[in-house]
Design an enzyme around this catalytic site. Structure first.
Site, short mmCIF file in Angstrom:
data_model
loop_
_atom_site.label_atom_id
_atom_site.label_comp_id
_atom_site.label_asym_id
_atom_site.label_seq_id
_atom_site.Cartn_x
_atom_site.Cartn_y
_atom_site.Cartn_z
N ASP A 37 0.86 -1.18 0.00
CA ASP A 37 0.00 0.00 0.00
C ASP A 37 0.90 1.23 0.00
O ASP A 37 1.51 1.57 1.03
CB ASP A 37 -0.91 0.02 1.24
N LYS A 76 -6.86 3.42 -3.65
CA LYS A 76 -7.25 3.47 -2.24
C LYS A 76 -7.47 4.91 -1.82
O LYS A 76 -6.68 5.79 -2.17
CB LYS A 76 -6.17 2.80 -1.40
N LYS A 124 -10.23 0.38 -2.63
CA LYS A 124 -10.14 0.19 -1.18
C LYS A 124 -10.44 1.50 -0.45
O LYS A 124 -9.57 2.37 -0.38
CB LYS A 124 -8.76 -0.34 -0.79
#
Length: 319
Positions: A156, A219, A255
């Site tokens: 991430d 995300k 996400k």
């Protein structure tokens, strides 16, 4: 038809050939109707989910959680406990699904990997000088390299918001490409920190920039700022992945992270997924919740559906 994000970028070579062409493309995307976006997100959030569908939605949401601890006080013991909870969220009920992943700092990846070994639960690691992203590229790449070497299944990364907001789109693009390359087989989630991007137009541009550069997921946020995932910004990103697949044939995950704490919230987001991107995204390979406290509420609501009684927070573990 392209089958991965690299070939998608190849299909749009002219777009990423230069800073000027990338800027022209991103600023040529349709402007976002903020009122319409927020109204649609709010309307979808009023959908009523009945008992059978709710039970399905709760289990689906549990299976989509990236169970997260990203604190300076994290210890190996805490990470091992989190891994055990990810594998078996409800020790009293073996039918409860495992979470999708545990998400930790790079120095805790090896501990998390051992804790979830043999379970199918993935280990995700934040990297690239999370959460601010304020470091030189070699430092960011070393961060990623350490996480991958320790066994991270997913990375991430945070984008350089300063570069993005000052219009240096190619710098952001090149960093994502470099991180994607060094991540190897690990799936890459690109974090925009939507609360710092200021406008919906910027969120749309960041979404396309991330996907063009090879993101496997886009995300919303780090969970470390005041404004994190919202129904509106997630809806906008779902529209982006839907449109990107329609244009390139490549599917990219989404996400939302930060601020999603209750079962009611999670179900609203699942409705957004179904009504916007479609059923293909209703799977933890393509949709995740970045959360820590959400799982406990999902478990309590699950127990209530099964027993008819609300057990309360004392019946779930404290993370």
């Amino acid at each position: 038809m392209p089958t991965n994000a690299t070939t998608a970028a190849d299909a749009l070579t002219d777009v990423t050939a230069s800073d000027s062409s990338l800027r022209r493309f991103l600023h040529g995307l349709p402007g976002v109707d903020a009122v319409g976006l927020e109204a649609r997100a709010a309307a979808l959030g009023t959908r009523s989910i009945k008992t059978t569908a709710k039970a399905y939605a709760i289990d689906l949401a549990i299976s989509m959680v990236d169970l997260t601890t990203l604190e300076g006080a994290d210890t190996p013991g805490k990470v091992r406990a989190l891994g055990a909870k990810a594998v078996r969220p409800d020790p009293t009920d073996r039918t409860a699904p495992s979470t999708a992943a545990v998400c930790v700092y790079p120095d805790m990846v090896a501990v998390a990997k051992e804790a979830v070994a043999g379970s199918g639960v993935k280990v995700a690691s934040v990297a690239t000088a999370f959460p601010a992203g304020r470091a030189a590229l070699p430092v960011k790449l070393a961060d990623v390299r350490d996480a991958v070497a320790a066994g991270a299944d997913e990375i991430d990364m945070v984008i350089d918001r300063g570069a993005f907001l000052s219009g240096r789109y190619m710098k952001v693009y090149d960093e994502i490409v470099a991180v994607k390359e060094i991540s190897g087989a690990a799936r890459l989630k690109v974090i925009f920190e939507t609360g710092e991007l200021s406008t919906y137009d910027n969120i749309r541009r960041a979404s396309w920039l991330g996907m063009l550069a090879g993101a496997d997921f886009i995300k919303t946020s780090t969970g470390k700022v005041a404004v994190n995932a919202t129904p509106a910004n997630t809806l906008l990103m779902l529209e982006a992945v839907r449109d990107f697949r329609a244009q390139t044939g490549v599917q990219v995950g989404v996400k939302p992270a930060g601020g999603i704490r209750t079962t009611k919230d999670a179900i609203k987001f699942l409705v957004l997924v179904n009504e916007t991107a479609g059923e293909d995204w209703l799977d933890n390979h393509w949709f995740r919740f970045g959360a820590s406290s959400l799982l406990n509420d999902l478990l309590m609501q699950r127990q209530k559906l099964a027993t008819g009684r609300y057990s309360g927070p004392d019946y779930v573990t404290v993370d």
